[in-house]
Scaffold this active site. Sequence first.
Site, PDB file in Angstrom:
ATOM      1  CE1 TYR A 266      21.849 -35.840   3.965  1.00 17.51           C
ATOM      2  CE2 TYR A 266      22.376 -34.623   5.958  1.00 17.51           C
ATOM      3  CZ  TYR A 266      22.054 -35.806   5.323  1.00 17.51           C
ATOM      4  OH  TYR A 266      21.949 -36.969   6.050  1.00 17.51           O
TER       5      TYR A 266
ATOM      6  CG  ASP B 135      24.968 -40.090   4.982  1.00 19.67           C
ATOM      7  OD1 ASP B 135      24.218 -39.108   4.878  1.00 19.67           O
ATOM      8  OD2 ASP B 135      25.228 -40.642   6.058  1.00 19.67           O
ATOM      9  CG  HIS B 136      27.073 -36.664   5.759  1.00 20.20           C
ATOM     10  ND1 HIS B 136      27.593 -37.091   6.928  1.00 20.20           N
ATOM     11  CD2 HIS B 136      25.747 -36.542   5.973  1.00 20.20           C
ATOM     12  CE1 HIS B 136      26.645 -37.235   7.826  1.00 20.20           C
ATOM     13  NE2 HIS B 136      25.504 -36.910   7.255  1.00 20.20           N
TER      14      HIS B 136
ATOM     15  CB  CYS C 147      25.016 -45.478   8.013  1.00 19.36           C
ATOM     16  SG  CYS C 147      25.902 -43.910   7.793  1.00 19.36           S
TER      17      CYS C 147
ATOM     18  CG  HIS D  78      21.288 -44.019  10.585  1.00 24.98           C
ATOM     19  ND1 HIS D  78      22.390 -43.651  11.319  1.00 24.98           N
ATOM     20  CD2 HIS D  78      21.513 -43.559   9.330  1.00 24.98           C
ATOM     21  CE1 HIS D  78      23.231 -42.995  10.544  1.00 24.98           C
ATOM     22  NE2 HIS D  78      22.726 -42.923   9.332  1.00 24.98           N
TER      23      HIS D  78
ATOM     24  CG  HIS E  39      22.935 -43.801   4.769  1.00 31.14           C
ATOM     25  ND1 HIS E  39      22.714 -43.110   5.942  1.00 31.14           N
ATOM     26  CD2 HIS E  39      21.753 -43.870   4.140  1.00 31.14           C
ATOM     27  CE1 HIS E  39      21.430 -42.793   6.018  1.00 31.14           C
ATOM     28  NE2 HIS E  39      20.821 -43.246   4.933  1.00 31.14           N
TER      29      HIS E  39
HETATM   30  C1  DNO Z   1      22.549 -37.603   9.331  1.00 28.15           C
HETATM   31  C2  DNO Z   1      21.636 -38.724   9.142  1.00 28.15           C
HETATM   32  C3  DNO Z   1      20.832 -39.070  10.368  1.00 28.15           C
HETATM   33  C4  DNO Z   1      19.801 -40.131  10.029  1.00 28.15           C
HETATM   34  C5  DNO Z   1      18.947 -40.549  11.197  1.00 28.15           C
HETATM   35  C6  DNO Z   1      18.057 -41.689  10.837  1.00 28.15           C
HETATM   36  O1  DNO Z   1      23.110 -37.107   8.412  1.00 28.15           O
HETATM   37  O2  DNO Z   1      22.310 -39.813   8.629  1.00 28.15           O
HETATM   38  O3  DNO Z   1      20.199 -37.925  10.843  1.00 28.15           O
HETATM   39  O4  DNO Z   1      18.950 -39.649   9.055  1.00 28.15           O
HETATM   40  O5  DNO Z   1      19.720 -40.871  12.281  1.00 28.15           O
HETATM   41  O6  DNO Z   1      17.034 -41.803  11.763  1.00 28.15           O
END
Ligand code: DNO
Length: 436
Positions: free
Chosen positions: A403, A386-387, A311, A273, A338
Amino acid sequence: MEKTWRWFGKKDKITLAMLRQIGIEGIVTALHDVPLGEVWTREAIRDLREYIEAAGLRWSVVESLPVTETIKYGGPDRDQQIEVYKESLRNLAAEGIYTVCYNFMPVLDWARTDLLHPNPDGSSNLYFSYAEFAYFDIYILKRKGAREEWKNMAPLSSPEGDTDAQSSISKTTEAPSGAVGGAARNILAEVDALAKEMTPEREHELVENIVIKTQGFVSGNFREDDEAPLELFHQLLAKYEGIDKDQLRANMKYFLEAIMPTCEECGINMCVHPDDPPIPILGLPRIVRTAEDIRWFLNAVPNPHNGLTFCAGSLSAGAYNDVVAMAREFAPRTHFVHLRSCHIFPNGDFTEASHLGGRADLIELCKIFGPLLTSPKGEGLPFRVDHGRTMLGDETRGYNAGYSFLGRMFAMAQMQGVLATLEHEAPLPAPPQGGE
Ligand code: DNO
């Protein structure tokens, strides 16, 4: 693409039954109860896998199998910890789980200063303020050398020597007239002004936001019940004394080379990530933040099992990242996506934009990643939104920061619409028959 969702295990207030109703196909999760540095046993993995399958879903991606700090800073027990990691990988593969997301960020996983930053429409978003983060560093953590570092910090400037990044800043960052230029920003003056109006409540909230609420649930170094998080912070930071960017890169390469034979043997795809935010913080090097960084680690260990979690949110928070160009370049080594997009303000602060807005251009990314398959069975490349905004009562439900349910569901519906439209315009070829 395979529609997945990050779910935090059996205690998650968002249930698998809810996820079935909104079109989710795959689950992204981890064994959140296993302490850092311990093996994930086959039994524990199987138990969770069966629980997910009983709900009609599949466990598609592990996020995260944490890489312990000793592996990152190269401590005396790193080889032992790498053996533990390999055993967990073998156990995952034996249970049919082949995509593993991790990060190589020292000490702190992702960072935000405000978790409920109000939007004009009444919903709220995550937000990162450089001045508030610097305040935490200088006035709360009281880290040695912090003042000097922040004095030289220019949020929008590109990493030294990275010419790709330099040219993409001008292409991708709008700076309305009269705005403060990032390079000219005097963060120290802002921090000192902040100090004059700071209240104990806001200080407490900053510690909660930076250390507890964002780290506690991601299987990182800090837990929600930590009584002295700042002391732990200092202990961890001390481990990185003398570790610069080159050394951290060497440690990442060491780790990847050590686990690649196991990944090949079991068919596991590793996907790191990116650093979030993609800037060096707390005097620590960060090595997965620009195109040059990503090129470096992919070439350093040129094995297809060594890949990336693309991401888009983390990458779009760096003004120097041209996210679409990066997606085109790194798609062949991307194992997980992501979908998220950031808006950068003229002074460099950033917030999480709508999934149809911001710098990341998620529609274009869907065009790039949409046709990619991850297996001969025809499964699409897994993605999760994501988020997401916190909206319509999400804030009262006790969800993990970033989340939400309704905000993420809204974003997922937007992405489902984009993908369906693209597929309608240019249908994908039928997957090969017969499987592996
Ligand atoms: C936050 C996430 C991170 C991710 C880690 C992967 O929202 O995107 O915590 O899960 O960095 O190891």
